[in-house]
Motif scaffolding. Structure first.
Motif, short mmCIF file in Angstrom:
data_model
loop_
_atom_site.label_atom_id
_atom_site.label_comp_id
_atom_site.label_asym_id
_atom_site.label_seq_id
_atom_site.Cartn_x
_atom_site.Cartn_y
_atom_site.Cartn_z
N UNK A 1 -22.42 4.63 11.45
CA UNK A 1 -23.20 5.01 12.63
C UNK A 1 -22.96 4.08 13.81
N UNK A 2 -22.25 2.99 13.55
CA UNK A 2 -22.05 1.99 14.61
C UNK A 2 -21.09 2.54 15.69
N UNK A 3 -21.49 2.42 16.95
CA UNK A 3 -20.66 2.86 18.07
C UNK A 3 -19.64 1.77 18.44
N UNK A 4 -18.39 2.14 18.70
CA UNK A 4 -17.41 1.11 19.09
C UNK A 4 -17.79 0.50 20.43
N UNK A 5 -17.66 -0.84 20.50
CA UNK A 5 -18.07 -1.54 21.71
C UNK A 5 -16.93 -2.32 22.36
N UNK A 6 -15.80 -2.44 21.69
CA UNK A 6 -14.69 -3.22 22.25
C UNK A 6 -13.38 -2.54 21.92
N UNK A 7 -12.31 -3.06 22.52
CA UNK A 7 -10.97 -2.51 22.26
C UNK A 7 -10.61 -2.64 20.79
N UNK A 8 -11.07 -3.75 20.16
CA UNK A 8 -10.75 -3.95 18.74
C UNK A 8 -11.43 -2.89 17.88
N UNK A 9 -12.68 -2.57 18.23
CA UNK A 9 -13.38 -1.51 17.47
C UNK A 9 -12.59 -0.21 17.53
N UNK A 10 -12.11 0.12 18.73
CA UNK A 10 -11.34 1.36 18.88
C UNK A 10 -10.03 1.29 18.11
N UNK A 11 -9.37 0.12 18.13
CA UNK A 11 -8.11 -0.03 17.39
C UNK A 11 -8.32 0.24 15.91
N UNK A 12 -9.45 -0.28 15.37
CA UNK A 12 -9.74 -0.03 13.95
C UNK A 12 -9.97 1.46 13.70
N UNK A 13 -10.70 2.09 14.60
CA UNK A 13 -11.01 3.51 14.41
C UNK A 13 -9.75 4.38 14.45
N UNK A 14 -8.86 4.11 15.44
CA UNK A 14 -7.67 4.97 15.53
C UNK A 14 -6.68 4.68 14.41
N UNK A 15 -6.78 3.49 13.79
CA UNK A 15 -5.95 3.23 12.61
C UNK A 15 -6.42 4.08 11.44
N UNK A 16 -7.75 4.25 11.35
CA UNK A 16 -8.28 5.03 10.23
C UNK A 16 -8.11 6.53 10.47
N UNK A 17 -8.20 6.97 11.73
CA UNK A 17 -8.03 8.40 12.04
C UNK A 17 -7.00 8.56 13.15
N UNK A 18 -5.72 8.40 12.83
CA UNK A 18 -4.71 8.39 13.90
C UNK A 18 -4.51 9.73 14.58
N UNK A 19 -4.91 10.84 13.91
CA UNK A 19 -4.65 12.17 14.49
C UNK A 19 -5.85 12.73 15.24
N UNK A 20 -6.90 11.93 15.38
CA UNK A 20 -8.11 12.44 16.06
C UNK A 20 -7.99 12.20 17.57
N UNK A 21 -7.79 13.28 18.31
CA UNK A 21 -7.64 13.13 19.77
C UNK A 21 -8.95 12.68 20.41
N UNK A 22 -10.09 13.02 19.78
CA UNK A 22 -11.39 12.63 20.36
C UNK A 22 -11.50 11.12 20.41
N UNK A 23 -11.09 10.45 19.32
CA UNK A 23 -11.14 8.97 19.30
C UNK A 23 -10.24 8.39 20.38
N UNK A 24 -9.05 8.94 20.49
CA UNK A 24 -8.11 8.42 21.51
C UNK A 24 -8.68 8.62 22.92
N UNK A 25 -9.30 9.77 23.15
CA UNK A 25 -9.87 10.04 24.47
C UNK A 25 -11.05 9.10 24.76
N UNK A 26 -11.85 8.82 23.71
CA UNK A 26 -12.95 7.86 23.91
C UNK A 26 -12.41 6.47 24.23
N UNK A 27 -11.31 6.11 23.57
CA UNK A 27 -10.65 4.82 23.81
C UNK A 27 -10.19 4.75 25.28
N UNK A 28 -9.56 5.85 25.77
CA UNK A 28 -9.13 5.89 27.17
C UNK A 28 -10.34 5.75 28.11
N UNK A 29 -11.42 6.49 27.78
CA UNK A 29 -12.62 6.45 28.63
C UNK A 29 -13.20 5.04 28.69
N UNK A 30 -13.13 4.34 27.53
CA UNK A 30 -13.63 2.96 27.48
C UNK A 30 -12.90 2.09 28.52
#
Length: 1892
Positions: free
Chosen positions: A1620-1649
């Motif tokens: 349930x934890x929301x990503x708060x830094x670039x490192x959080x996003x890096x971990x998330x996209x490593x676990x779900x590399x094909x999820x465009x939503x995560x990548x778009x959230x990373x860009x928005x960040x």
């Protein structure tokens, strides 16, 4: 159902699924030039059939790559064979042959007998008759360069020199012999030639056996008119024909040559073309099969494959071709044996019958250095890339001097070579190069380069009886006829000349068109130094030259020169002695030498003799020339020799006295005394002053003597003299270097302008040396045209800047800053004195004349007062006076010098002379009273006086002193080089100047001498004395001026009738009875003027109007006079046609008794609303000029016209001339008597008001200064420029930019402003990324805020949060690293850097705010880069403050500091420094893995560091947090004061400090809890205790601490694993996209960040990472990222970056989806123009996709363009197949319902359903739309119609159910029951039918 589908597949044959394969291909063939070559599919299939042989595998791969290369090998001469059909372009048309340009730079020749059989037959008839046939037309009339022709190779021969020659045939029998009569089909495009002319048309030879082709005359009309200049077709004329009709199995064919039909002809499968009969020039529809770096493979006509080499791709589309792309191509050539077809995609070939326009290139024959190789083709040649980016080609034979020296290795791509452009290939649109040394070094490449009269070197090739053939260049041969082999006739030329000898010849005649070159070897002509005559225009009278005798007649000799120019020597000009019979004395070719006349004894000696002649007369238009053999007789020679000796006695640089002999056009012919040596003195050399030269020339006459004249140069013909005082004194003073060796840079030399060129001026010096002053250093001012600055002959001072002794050249500067020596005032006075002295000399010359008029003029001097009688007043307002004492004397006063006096003929007036024009013989006088009656006041030398300019001359001006009225002259130039003035710098008569007097007595010139003061003291001319006059830029209606002289007897209140004469924007001119002119102002036409209307438009020219007189305007003063004024009878009546004025007692008179308009404008109060009329827009002053009433004017500053930027950009488009405007009075200008108005309400600039301002100053690091109309100024802080801060906030602001401002505060003289859109446009309600921080109350604890770094201090970083809110972050809260040098902070945190900070605490009582930049607090990367290798802060540095000191001591300390701060605040208050505009360095991403981080070695070292810090900054020892110093309402802050530490909450948990990326291999020892920094206590003992404790830790204590750290680490890991934890830094996003590399939503959230932190580049990098990471199978996920990237570029990038991303997206995705997404992006961002252009592109590319048409229609409807949307629907129905029409109409009807006209939508649905009543889907949509947009009655009507349709029961059930649901929702119970009853009725009816 599935079985049914299998049995009866829809839409014909089923498509086999090839999705995987096609996808692979599209990936491989994304880009034209990024492809690995692959084998042809057919070869692959064959190989699969064969048994696999592993050994052959490598060989096959090599062969396959070779085969691809061979396929696309450029067409070379080796590839040609007899019978090959090619498309060519006519390059040259000669009498007996055509030169044809072929593809790949090849060239062929068509002989005259290879045109067609009928033409050859005509030629044979002419040869037999030996007479020209009337109907035989020559080749140049049948063919023109640029024509495209189909030809066939008839012969491949080898010339005598061993070169291959291509012979071609255009004969239709050869070209079209592959066709048979049976193969002919309608629509085929063939070429043919006219074989005969018939009554009703032409028989055309198409070369097909058994077929007769006829061209009806009707089908030729357009062609004859457009292409044939109205002439009938001729036998042999080449035509592109299209077959219209075929009869009798091909026996009879009807043709058409209509251009519209021919140009659109396309070869189709129905025409049954085969590889045997395929013809070049056919245009086919093709599909790209394969894309390679060397070209394309196309499939066309279903079965055939062809190749397009890279030279024939469409240049605009190269690089964008992809597999399966549909293209149009033209067949270039067909190989008869190999059946290989080459095609072209160039647009010029896709319209048959259209000639090529570009046939040559401008840089032909240019030599180019270092041209890189683009590609090499072993059988054809090489391509090169020229400097301008275009491609060039060199054939194999031109790559080296010979085959033996050829090295293919030298032509690897990238190697550079020297080459020469030798030709241009129209077929390839390529420049042809040659690398042969002989060609590069050749003087001439073609006959075009050789000019008659030129000397050329050649080699003798053959010696023939008719002459010698000489080789001049590679392909150039010239003939020397036998009579031109020597000066005498040679009987045995072979004895003197041998084959291979090099000879020097002179060109007699060169005709490039006929390739005719004639030369001469006559020694006299070859070695002649006399000018050659190559055209009649060259023959100037008196010119001596060499020629040769062509013929001798009894009336004289005909002499020939070069280029067939000839002239006649008449009998009497043959000799000094009488020649009775020229034919006996002169023979053809006789040699006559210049010294003596020919004698009879020389007859017959030589033939074609060279003679020296002199031109007597020439008429170039008639090509006639008269010559003479009589050059100089003996007595003349003696005299010439004598003068030559005398001339030697005069040397250059000598000063002489001269006597004027006579005047010539350009100067004076003089004799040097005492020897009377003839010389010439040009007009421009008479004076240093340009204007005085013509004056002296005019008054000097024969017999006058001039002294001290300088001899400039001495040539064979004359001596050139100069009388310029500046040059004379330079020579006398020895300042004239004699050679280049004496000149060095920095010298100042006096010279004169020799010639003026566009690039600079040439300056000559007295010694004869000259140099160039380039345009760049000619003046300190910008030089547009050199002729504006200097004229030939002008005296200048030049500074030497550069000397080249070898080339005898020097560069000079004429800039005043380089050339002026001493004070400019002194130079200015010297020039003035010299100018007036010369003019005084002219007066003495005039006084010697006999004429009384001239003597009188000579005696007149400025300042003299005369009594004169007025002769007449001219139309321009000037006054001419009668002759006075002398007849013919012209005295004139300009309109200005009339001084506004009433002047009539015969009046006596006192005038003062201003200036005497000694060229025009005119005297300029003035009537000004102050000048006529001068005051006797003593003047002081050297004092400054105010003066008014009264008269202007070229080099000086005459002004009158304001105090006394004395006339003074002052120079307009301060230097000899100071000759140019911009219009703004030029003085005007009447302008005020400040003068410093140099003399106090007038002297002989009548003028005081003065020097002008600084230009800043100039004042503008007061055009009219009375302040009540209108502005000088007001125009007077010429229609009004005409009537000024007419008197009238009208009085105010009279009713008059007149005719409207003309209508102007703000008034109408009316002609009354007796020709009196009256005016009706726009304000006196209507009683109530609606805003936006033009009242003057109500009146029409010629219409009769009844008006009332309301006043009279004096045309001299422009005042409205009272009726009692004596001049009222001469005024222009001011009229009114207002209905209220025309009533009996309703009229009011204009206020004519007011003294001035100033009184009148006082009646208008600020804030009052008035109606005004737009007169004009003043572009210079940027205001609208308006009129409120005839005598009241106003101005509306541009910034007060609108709050819209669009209106402010083009105000002249918004407002019409004469338009009525409602305006508010905002000010009154009493000096100019006008009202200042506003169209946007009262311009009070109070708090909360929005206004337009203009940027006047951009202050780096602070903000903007903005000015408003009426003089108000305001300031914008850097924090109020935008709602979103940026790294470079001031980048977009420049002085003069218009900005929309919100007034935050109006207290004080300077306004406080904001440009934030949330303030200026509050209705937008968009999100505010950076909220305003105007006081400490706006700051909340825990808040993330952005701001700008102010400075780096010893105790921390000062950080600006708002205009008057500044914070301090102490170093422990700045970075997790601890740099040893403070300079690192300065480097990474420059002033003005944009950062995000977290508010740790806010102390409102003490105005303190504590901030942190740490990544753990802000979620942003560390401000110091990890790559620096810096040590992490030790844990000890972050101990909790609560452990260090107790609260009491801290409170005391706070009180002390508070008092100290209050005292300091009272003393000084300064504005905080705003951040600078400096760009901070980009933050480098921190390294992910760093292993164990280094930290401080020991506690003792830490202690030493702490002690040093205490010593260095004792006052900051208590600071541990971040402070904000804020005083609300103040703009200025002095400096950052030292403030007490903040209280730390005891419950605050220590923050664990981690690297930016999660590092898995960090040892436990390096993980230390990052506690709040431990501040240094003032008590040193307290400071040392924790240190000692740390050092003395036992093993047990260390173990306990280690366990604590492990627990903390596990706690953090648990937190990170929480889903349930929301990503708060670039490192959080890096971990998330490593676990779900094909999820465009995560990548778009990373860009928005990243975008929230305005880190655009990082957001781009994330998108690129996503595109590389997401699997290629996830097409939709990838598309989502592409769309996000397009959105990003649209918002933050440039148009160029957006286009690049779009092009890539189209390559990697389904193009249509990308196009649609970009269109939506454009629409949402309101870029409607770009969206419209994109939709138009889509309609061309995806015209078969209905979604595109529907989307475009919706776009247009949303834009309010309903008409355009309907036209789009019509176009869609034309383009789309019929099955799609219903869907499209329904969709457009839906759009009409939602966005357009509901009634039209209903009509569309009704029309569709009347045609397709059973389309239930359309009924359903119609019902939905009517429910949403229609009434209940309409809905029920539709349901009633539907339930009565005969549809399938299942469908009927659906509609009944919908009807029931609708009634349940909207109707009553009765309505529901009625529906049920109808349903029951339907069921029963159905069941009864089934029973029956």
């Amino acid at each position: 159902m599935a079985t049914v589908e299998e049995s009866f597949p829809r839409g014909g044959t089923r498509k086999t699924h090839k999705s995987k394969k096609t996808f692979q291909q599209s990936v491989e063939q994304d880009n034209l030039f990024d492809i690995s070559t692959e084998e042809d599919s057919t070869k692959r299939k064959k190989r699969q059939k064969e048994p696999s042989k592993t050994k052959k595998l490598k060989i096959e791969k090599k062969e396959s790559s070779k085969s691809v290369r061979e396929k696309f090998e450029i067409l070379g001469i080796e590839s040609l064979c007899e019978g090959m059909r090619l498309l060519g372009c006519v390059k040259e048309v000669n009498e007996l042959e055509l030169v044809i340009s072929l593809p790949s730079g090849l060239q062929g020749f068509v002989q005259v007998t290879e045109i067609c059989d009928a033409y050859t037959k005509k030629l044979n008839e002419q040869v037999a008759q030996e007479e020209p046939l009337k109907d035989l037309v020559l080749l140049p009339e049948l063919f023109s360069p640029g024509m495209l022709v189909r030809c066939v190779v008839s012969n491949l021969g080898i010339t005598a020199s061993g070169k291959k020659s291509v012979k071609l045939s255009l004969n239709p029998k050869n070209v079209n012999k592959v066709l048979s009569a049976e193969a002919l089909k309608p629509g085929m495009l063939l070429t043919g030639t006219v074989s005969s002319l018939e009554d009703h048309g032409y028989l055309v030879d198409i070369g097909v056996g058994g077929a007769r082709a006829f061209l009806p005359v009707q089908k030729t009309q357009e062609y004859i008119r457009q292409k044939n200049k109205g002439a009938k077709l001729k036998v042999g004329q080449y035509l592109n024909c299209i077959i219209k009709e075929v009869k009798g199995n091909g026996g009879i064919v009807s043709l058409s040559i209509d251009h519209s039909e021919v140009s659109t002809a396309i070869a189709t499968e129905e025409q049954n073309w085969t590889l045997n009969n395929l013809l070049p020039g056919l245009v086919v529809r093709a599909q790209v099969q394969k894309v390679t770096p060397l070209g394309l493979t196309l499939s066309f006509l279903s079965f055939f494959t062809g190749h397009v080499d890279f030279m024939h791709l469409d240049p605009k589309k190269a690089g964008t071709y992809f597999s399966n792309q549909a293209v149009k191509a033209c067949i270039l050539c067909v190989h008869p044996r190999a059946r290989a077809v080459r095609l072209s995609l160039r647009p010029v070939f896709l319209q048959p019958g259209r000639p090529l326009t570009r046939l040559s290139c401008q840089r032909l024959r240019a030599v180019l250095d270092d041209i890189p190789v683009q590609g090499f083709f072993s059988k054809a040649g090489a391509t090169f890339r020229l400097n301008d980016g275009s491609l060039a080609y060199a054939r194999l034979s031109h790559l080296s001097d010979s085959k033996n020296t050829f090295n293919p290795e030298a032509f690897k791509p990238g190697n550079t070579h020297k080459c020469r452009i030798i030709d241009y290939s129209p077929m390839d649109e390529l420049v042809l190069l040659s690398l042969r040394t002989s060609i590069i070094e050749a003087q001439y490449l073609s006959c075009h380069d050789i000019k008659p009269g030129a000397l050329v070197k050649g080699t003798i090739m053959t010696i023939k009886p008719h002459g010698i053939l000489v080789k001049v260049g590679e392909h150039i041969r010239g003939l020397v006829p036998t009579m031109h082999l020597a000066d005498i006739l040679m009987k045995n030329p072979e004895k003197k000349y041998h084959i291979g000898d090099e000879v020097m010849c002179r060109v007699l005649l060169c005709d490039p068109e006929s390739k005719k070159l004639m030369m001469t070897l006559k020694k006299t002509l070859v070695e002649s130094k006399l000018p050659a005559i190559t055209c009649y225009a060259d023959a100037k009278t008196g010119l001596q030259t060499h020629g040769f005798i062509l013929r001798v007649k009894d009336y004289g000799c005909i002499v020939k020169f070069y280029n067939d120019v000839q002239g006649l020597v008449p009998k009497h000009e043959l000799s000094a002695e009488y020649v009775p019979d020229p034919e006996k004395v002169f023979y053809t070719g006789q040699v006559t030498f210049p010294q003596a006349a020919p004698y009879p004894c020389q007859a017959g000696v030589v033939s074609h003799q060279v003679v020296k002649v002199v031109v007597l007369n020439c008429e170039p238009s008639k090509e006639r020339m008269l010559l003479s053999f009589k050059l100089l007789s003996d007595p003349e020679k003696e005299r010439a020799g004598h003068s030559q000796k005398k001339r030697k006695s005069v040397r250059a640089g000598q000063l002489v006295d001269v006597k004027v002999l006579e005047k010539s056009k350009d100067g004076l012919e003089v004799a040097i005394l005492p020897d009377n040596i003839p010389a010439f003195l040009p007009t421009s050399h008479l004076s240093d002053h340009v204007a005085n030269g013509p004056l002296l020339y005019h008054w000097l006459q024969a017999g006058d003597t001039l002294h001290r004249v300088l001899c400039l140069s001495q040539s064979e013909r004359h001596v050139l003299l100069c009388r310029k005082p500046a040059l004379v004194s330079a020579v006398e003073g020895g300042q004239d270097p004699k050679g280049f060796s004496e000149i060095h840079p920095g010298m100042l030399l006096v010279g004169f302008v020799k010639s003026v060129k566009d690039y600079g001026v040439f300056i000559q010096f007295p010694s004869g040396l000259s140099g160039l002053a380039p345009k760049a250093i000619m003046s300190d001012k910008f030089v547009t045209s050199t002729s504006d600055h200097f004229v030939e002959g002008q005296t200048v001072v030049a500074k030497v800047t550069n000397v080249d002794e070898e080339k005898q050249r020097m560069l000079l500067s004429l800039r005043l800053s380089d050339c002026s020596v001493g004070e400019l005032a002194t130079t200015s006075l010297l020039l003035l004195s010299q100018c007036l002295e010369e003019r005084q000399g002219v007066r003495s010359l005039m006084s010697n004349r006999d004429s009384v008029l001239i003597q009188t003029l000579a005696e007149m001097t400025p300042g003299m007062v005369l009594d004169l009688e007025v002769q007449e007043v001219l139309e321009d307002g000037s006054v001419v006076f009668s002759e006075g004492p002398v007849a013919g004397l012209v005295l004139r006063a300009s309109k200005y010098h009339r001084a506004g006096q009433e002047v009539q003929s015969g009046q006596k007036k006192k005038v003062v002379i201003l200036y005497v024009d000694m060229l025009k013989l005119e005297v300029h006088v003035s009537l000004y009273h102050a000048l006529v009656t001068r005051k006797a006041k003593k003047l002081r030398k050297g004092s400054d006086y105010q003066a008014i300019v009264q008269h202007l001359e070229e080099s000086f001006a005459v002004a009158s002193l304001v105090e006394t009225g004395h006339l003074a002259a002052f120079s307009l130039t301060s230097h000899l080089n100071d000759t140019f003035r911009f219009d703004s710098e030029k003085l005007q008569v009447g302008q005020g100047v400040s003068l410093t007097l140099r003399t106090t007595e007038p002297g002989v010139t009548g003028l005081l001498l003065a020097v002008e003061g600084p230009a800043t003291k100039r004042t503008m001319r007061q055009t009219r004395k009375d302040s009540e006059m209108v502005d000088e830029d007001d125009e007077v209606d010429p229609a009004v001026v005409v009537g000024t002289v007419k008197k009238h007897t009208l009085s105010i209140g009279d009713m008059v009738t007149g005719t409207v004469k003309s209508i102007k924007p703000t008034h109408a001119v009316v002609t009354l009875e007796d020709g009196i002119i009256g005016c009706i102002h726009a304000s006196h036409i209507l009683d109530d003027v609606p805003e936006g209307t033009s009242p003057t438009a109500k009146l029409k020219v010629g219409r009769t109007v009844t008006a009332r007189v309301i006043g009279g305007r004096d045309m001299k003063t422009f005042k409205f006079l009272p009726i009692s004024h004596p001049r009222f009878i001469r005024t222009i009546p001011e009229l009114s046609v207002r209905p209220s004025e025309l009533e009996k007692d309703g009229h009011t008179a204009l206020n004519t008794h007011s003294v001035s308009p100033m009184e009148k404008i006082k009646q208008y109060q600020t804030g009052q609303t008035v109606t005004c009329f737009f007169k004009k827009y003043n572009v210079v002053k940027k205001w609208l000029e308006v009129e409120i009433a005839p005598d009241i004017r106003g101005r509306i500053p541009m910034l007060l016209t609108s709050l819209s930027f669009k209106v402010l950009k083009h105000p002249d488009k918004k407002f019409r001339l004469g338009q009525a405007l409602k305006a508010t009075v905002v000010g009154r200008d009493f000096s100019k008597a006008f009202l200042c108005l506003s169209l946007i309400g009262p311009h009070k600039l109070e708090k909360g008001e929005v206004a337009m301002g203009r940027v006047v100053k951009v202050t780096p690091k602070k903000g903007l200064t903005v000015s408003f109309p009426l003089g108000k100024m305001g300031r914008v802080s850097i924090f109020h420029l935008s709602d979103s801060y940026s790294e470079t906030p001031l980048e977009d602001f420049t002085p003069e930019k218009i900005v929309r401002c919100y007034v935050l505060s109006a207290a004080g003289p300077v306004l406080t402003l904001s440009l934030r859109s949330s303030r200026t446009n509050p209705e937008t309600k968009s999100k505010i990324p950076d909220p305003e921080v105007n006081s400490i109350q706006d700051v909340e604890e825990g808040q993330l805020l952005r701001g700008y770094v102010k400075s780096v201090q010893p105790h921390g970083v000062l950080f600006g949060l708002g205009p008057s809110v500044v914070g301090l972050a102490q170093y422990p809260h700045v970075s997790q690293y601890s740099p040893s040098q403070k300079a690192l902070y300065d480097k990474h945190l420059p002033e003005g850097k944009l950062l995000t900070a977290k508010v740790l605490s806010v102390n409102h009582q003490n105005n303190l705010v504590e901030l942190s930049f740490l990544p753990g607090d802000t979620g942003r990367p560390d401000v110091l880069s990890a790559s620096q290798g810096l040590p992490l802060l030790k844990a000890e540095g972050r101990q909790t403050e609560a452990e260090e000191r107790d609260h009491k001591g801290e409170e005391k300390e706070q009180k002390k500091n508070q008092k100290r701060r209050e005292k300091r605040n009272q003393k000084r208050r300064e504005e905080p420094q705003l951040p600078s505009k400096e760009k901070s360095e980009p933050q480098k991403p921190q390294a992910k893995k760093q292993g164990k981080r280094p930290h401080l070695e020991s506690g003792s070292e830490q202690e030493r560091v702490n002690k040093k810090q205490k010593k260095a900054a004792p006052s900051e020892e208590d600071d541990s947090g971040v402070e904000v110093y804020y005083r609300e309402g103040e703009e200025e802050i002095e400096e950052m004061c030292v403030l007490p530490k903040r209280l730390t909450r005891p419950a605050e948990a220590p923050r664990l400090q981690l690297p930016s990326g999660f590092v898995w291999d960090v040892g436990l020892d390096s993980l230390t809890p990052a506690l709040p920094p431990r501040g240094d206590s003032s008590d040193s003992e307290e400071d040392e205790k924790p240190q000692q404790a740390t050092q003395k830790k036992s093993k047990k204590e260390r173990e306990v601490e280690k366990q604590k750290v492990e627990k903390e680490l596990s706690r953090i890991e648990e937190a990170l694993m929480d889903p349930r934890r929301q990503p708060e830094s670039a490192d959080d996003f890096d971990r998330l996209v490593l676990s779900s590399p094909n999820s465009s939503i995560l990548w778009l959230q990373y860009m928005a960040f990243h975008l929230q932190a305005t880190e655009i580049e990082k957001a781009r990098a994330v998108a690129e990472r996503a595109l590389k990471t997401i699997s290629f199978r996830e097409e939709q996920e990838k598309l989502n990222v592409w769309v996000a990237l397009l959105n990003l570029e649209n918002m933050y990038g440039s148009q160029e970056s957006l286009t690049k991303v779009f092009e890539r997206a189209v390559q990697y995705n389904e193009p249509l989806k990308v196009f649609l997404q970009l269109a939506d992006i454009y629409t949402k961002s309101e870029k409607f123009q770009e969206a419209g252009e994109l939709y138009n592109r889509m309609l061309k590319r995806f015209r078969q996709e209905k979604i595109v048409w529907i989307k475009y229609g919706a776009f247009l409807l949303r834009r309010g363009q309903a008409g355009a949307s309907r036209r789009v629907m019509q176009r869609a129905l034309e383009c789309l197949p019929n099955k799609e029409h219903v869907d499209v109409i329904a969709k457009f009807a839906q759009l009409e319902f939602q966005l357009g006209d509901a009634e039209r939508a209903k009509a569309m649905f009704e029309n569709t359903l009347s045609t397709y009543p059973k389309r239930t889907d359309v009924w359903s949509v119609y019902i939905d739309m009517t429910i949403k947009h229609g009434s209940q009655k309409e809905v029920r009507d539709i349901f009633e119609r539907v339930i009565h349709l005969s549809l399938a029961p299942k469908r009927m059930k659906f509609f009944f159910k919908r009807y029931l649901d609708y009634e349940k929702q909207h109707g009553t119970e009765k309505d529901v029951q009625a529906v049920k009853a109808k349903a029951l009725e339907y069921v029963e009816a159905k069941s009864s039918v089934s029973e029956d």
